[in-house]
Design an enzyme around this catalytic site. Structure first.
Site, PDB file in Angstrom:
ATOM      1  CG  HIS A 463      -2.099  -0.964   1.032  1.00 25.01           C
ATOM      2  ND1 HIS A 463      -3.337  -0.517   1.271  1.00 25.01           N
ATOM      3  CD2 HIS A 463      -2.278  -2.101   0.414  1.00 25.01           C
ATOM      4  CE1 HIS A 463      -4.175  -1.422   0.775  1.00 25.01           C
ATOM      5  NE2 HIS A 463      -3.439  -2.644   0.595  1.00 25.01           N
ATOM      6  CD  GLU A 488      -6.716   3.465   2.868  1.00 28.62           C
ATOM      7  OE1 GLU A 488      -6.492   2.471   3.603  1.00 28.62           O
ATOM      8  OE2 GLU A 488      -6.016   4.211   2.253  1.00 28.62           O
TER       9      GLU A 488
HETATM   10  C1  NOJ Z   1      -2.973   2.597   4.920  1.00 29.99           C
HETATM   11  C2  NOJ Z   1      -3.482   1.494   4.147  1.00 29.99           C
HETATM   12  O1  NOJ Z   1      -3.923   1.680   2.860  1.00 29.99           O
HETATM   13  C3  NOJ Z   1      -4.249   0.729   5.064  1.00 29.99           C
HETATM   14  O2  NOJ Z   1      -4.776  -0.345   4.422  1.00 29.99           O
HETATM   15  C4  NOJ Z   1      -3.522   0.520   6.464  1.00 29.99           C
HETATM   16  O3  NOJ Z   1      -4.499  -0.440   7.066  1.00 29.99           O
HETATM   17  C5  NOJ Z   1      -3.086   1.435   6.918  1.00 29.99           C
HETATM   18  N1  NOJ Z   1      -2.045   2.292   6.128  1.00 29.99           N
HETATM   19  C6  NOJ Z   1      -2.260   1.124   8.104  1.00 29.99           C
HETATM   20  O4  NOJ Z   1      -1.075   0.639   7.643  1.00 29.99           O
HETATM   21 CA    CA Z   2      -3.535   3.970   1.518  1.00 27.04          CA
END
Ligand code: NOJ
Ligand code: CA
Length: 681
Positions: A463, A488
């Site tokens: 990510h 998210e």
């Molecule tokens: C951003 C990521 O996109 C997400 O999926 C993750 O849970 C958080 N960072 C924490 O690592």
């Molecule tokens: Ca992200």
């Protein structure tokens, strides 16, 4: 004519006076079907140029090639074509997993060797062009040569002077939040500096996308507009000054352009994969495509924490509960974030406290991986770095080894830091170099992680990543990544991603490769009851629209259980296909795919819609002749709309279909659909 020039390039060049008024005779090549034609030449200032036409229509007007260098006059002027070489290929190769099993690579190739006049440095610069029926790729190859041991590249001057007018879908390069932006649609001549892939629809309906392939040990390319519709490749910055430093000989990534008559042609192209090197890892059957759940949505929504304390999400007990759910419903994996030490402090953009081998006291890594193994489920590991690759690289081998030993087959990595906020070692102890998420240093880092993981049979899903440039062909354990606004964002505000987002992603971000979008929020609710811009059926359609060999069902397991018929679809839908086709769709509006399961004769159909309701007549042309299929259908219920509580209205249908039949499908505002078509015996 063409073969004459090919055979006598030196003669042709030598015959021209040093400062001719006319451009030099061009070297030309065409795609195997003859539709795309390329012309390579030098202009009045002896600058290398290229141009491109399709079906007789000019797409790219003469555009410059070359580099600005830090320590000498650049590779820009004073060039002549020294010689050319031609080749062609027609092969088929197999993907270990993916949207389709077999990929055809049919192309013609033109290698143009440019040589600079001594007064300009006398350097050699080769450009290799590959022409396919669905687009072209070209890359620079700087051969070993006296006086230029190292190229210190300040920037490229590679131009793309797009001739016809049209519309573009794009996100901004060099922005603080990397690739996690809502796509803009503007006229081509209103683009600023874009990330790639950037997608365009010309006024005559031709679709194009500009991207790159095989981004290895180089900086990511941004697509920067100058005057009118003239774009230039500009490279992501580096702490070192020059954006790329490479010893010769080396080849740059391919600059890749997909060209098609329609949106489906763009989506179904394998151009960048074909431009990448074959699998270097050999047998990767240790990676199995799968669906997974996770201890994740609760942290993203703020119900649980990554940090230790009363709200800590990653406890042994909860992980076992999730493993039980996964085992019961046939999910292959359980992602657990916040399992390790380092989350308690200031991790965002710092990451100096992360341990990638030590668990928190309330999380028994050994016990949960053993429990998972007994239940036939894999733990999916997590390495959030906060952008601190210095800390991560120091532990990388130990961390991957540990996961390999414990049977953790996939790791999600993370680089949460603002653009330019990657913390790398400065080379000497105690020094730091700040880098970009898509600069040369981070490009090197990602490959180091992928190669280290492969040693221990671990697959990687970064990510806040570097964009995908088709390297999964060479490193098939690089299975997915984020690299766009994922689910998210819907946890953080009402309609945060908007109804157009996914039907835009399909034709933009998704052209680069698999995305860990994390669909399956069946509650359609983020934090504080923030509604998603989605109907229930759209959550299912996402499994067809946004491909990944690891597909999450992101909601709390309690919520997944509340929708047994939808959960049933998620359980059935594969994450590995033998064929994939876009059967209906327009960029930014809607996208319906038909995909064939790699493990059976079943087809799945489905996809996503934007804010405008519409009725489609789907054609089952893709089915095998002479067979009948039972289609089980999950679709938007009457009156469904993402705008109100009616977003949960869903309807079910079962019909018998055969090749050539049609089906009328209504898509709600923010809607979607999903179908499973199983052959009848
Ligand atoms: C951003 C990521 O996109 C997400 O999926 C993750 O849970 C958080 N960072 C924490 O690592
Ligand atoms: Ca992200």
């Amino acid at each position: 004519m063409r073969s004459l020039f090919a055979a006598l390039p030196l003669l042709v060049v030598a015959a021209a006076p040093a400062f001719a008024q006319d451009a030099r005779p061009a070297q030309t090549a065409s795609s195997p079907d003859g539709a795309i034609t390329l012309s390579v030449s030098t202009d009045n200032d002896q600058r290398p140029t290229w141009s491109l036409s399709r079906k007789g229509k000019l797409l790219i007007a003469p555009s410059k090639l070359g580099f600005i260098l830090a320590d000498r006059i650049g590779l820009q002027r004073g060039f002549a074509i020294e010689s050319v070489e031609r080749a062609s290929g027609d092969t088929r190769w197999e993907q270990p997993w993916g949207e389709r099993r077999f990929v055809r690579d049919r192309h013609n190739e033109l290698l143009v060797r440019f040589r600079q006049d001594k007064s300009w440095g006398g350097h050699a610069m080769n450009v290799r062009f590959r022409l396919f029926d669905d687009g072209i790729g070209f890359r620079y190859e700087l051969p070993e040569q006296a006086g230029l041991p190292t190229a210190k590249i300040v920037d490229e001057i590679t131009e793309f002077d797009i001739a016809p007018k049209g519309a573009a879908w794009w996100i901004t390069g060099g922005e603080w939040n990397r690739y996690e932006q809502i796509y803009q649609k503007t006229p081509i001549d209103a683009v600023a500096t874009a990330h790639t892939p950037i997608t365009m629809r010309l006024d005559d309906g031709t679709h194009m996308s500009f991207h790159e392939a095989a981004l290895v040990d180089y900086a990511g390319m941004w697509f920067k507009r100058g005057e009118g519709q003239k774009f230039r490749a500009t490279l992501s910055p580096s702490s070192k000054g020059p954006r790329v430093i490479r010893d010769l000989p080396f080849a740059t990534p391919w600059r890749a352009i997909r060209i098609a008559d329609n949106a489906a042609g763009l989506v179904e192209s394998d151009l960048e994969l074909n431009l990448n090197e074959p699998n270097k890892l050999g047998d990767v059957s240790w990676f199995k495509p799968m669906k997974y759940i996770g201890i994740w949505w609760g942290m993203i929504r703020g119900d649980w924490s990554w940090a230790e304390g009363p709200k800590h999400g990653a406890t042994t007990a909860r992980t076992k509960q999730y493993i039980d759910f996964a085992a019961k419903h046939g999910f292959g994996g359980v992602l657990v974030e916040g399992w390790n030490k380092g989350w308690n402090g200031n991790w965002f953009g710092h990451g100096d406290e992360f341990s990638f081998t030590q668990a928190t006291p309330d999380f028994d890594l050994k016990a949960v991986t053993e429990y998972a193994r007994k239940k036939g489920v894999q733990l999916i590991g997590h390495h959030e770095t906060g952008g601190n690759i210095a800390v991560y690289e120091a532990q990388l081998d130990d961390a991957m080894k540990l996961y390999g030993q414990l049977g953790v087959g996939t790791v999600k990595t993370g680089y949460v830091a603002d653009a330019g906020g990657i913390i790398a070692s400065g080379g000497t102890p105690g020094t730091t170099a700040m880098e970009w998420h898509d600069g040369q240093r981070q490009v090197q880092h990602h490959l180091k992680v992928v190669e280290t993981a492969a040693k221990y049979h671990v697959a990687v899903n970064p990510h806040e990543p570097i964009k995908d440039t088709g390297l999964r062909r060479t490193y098939p354990n690089w299975v997915a990544r984020e690299g766009a606004r994922g689910m998210e964002y819907n946890a953080w505000g009402a309609f945060a991603n908007g109804p157009d987002h996914e039907p835009t992603l399909v034709y933009t971000r998704m052209l680069s490769g698999p995305m860990d979008f994390t669909p399956g929020v069946l509650s359609l609710e983020g934090a504080n009851k923030a509604p998603l811009a989605s109907t229930l059926a759209k959550q299912l359609g996402l499994y067809l629209a946004i491909y990944s060999p690891i597909q999450m069902a992101a909601d709390f397991v309690e919520n997944l259980e509340k929708y047994p018929r939808e959960l049933e679809f998620i359980k059935q839908v594969p994450a590995d296909w033998s064929e994939s086709k876009l059967i209906a769709g327009e960029v930014g509006d809607y996208a319906i795919f038909a995909r064939k399961d790699r493990a059976s004769a079943d087809w799945y159909v489905g996809g996503v819609n934007d804010a405008a309701e519409r009725t489609l007549t789907l054609n089952f042309d893709f089915l095998e002749p002479g067979k009948t299929y039972t289609a089980m259908i999950w679709k938007d219920g009457e009156g469904a709309t993402y705008l109100t509580d009616a977003r949960h209205r869903i309807a079910y249908d079962t019909v018998k279909v055969k090749k050539g039949d049609t089906y009328k499908l209504w898509l709600a505002p923010g809607g979607g659909a999903a179908m499973r078509l199983a052959p009848n015996r």
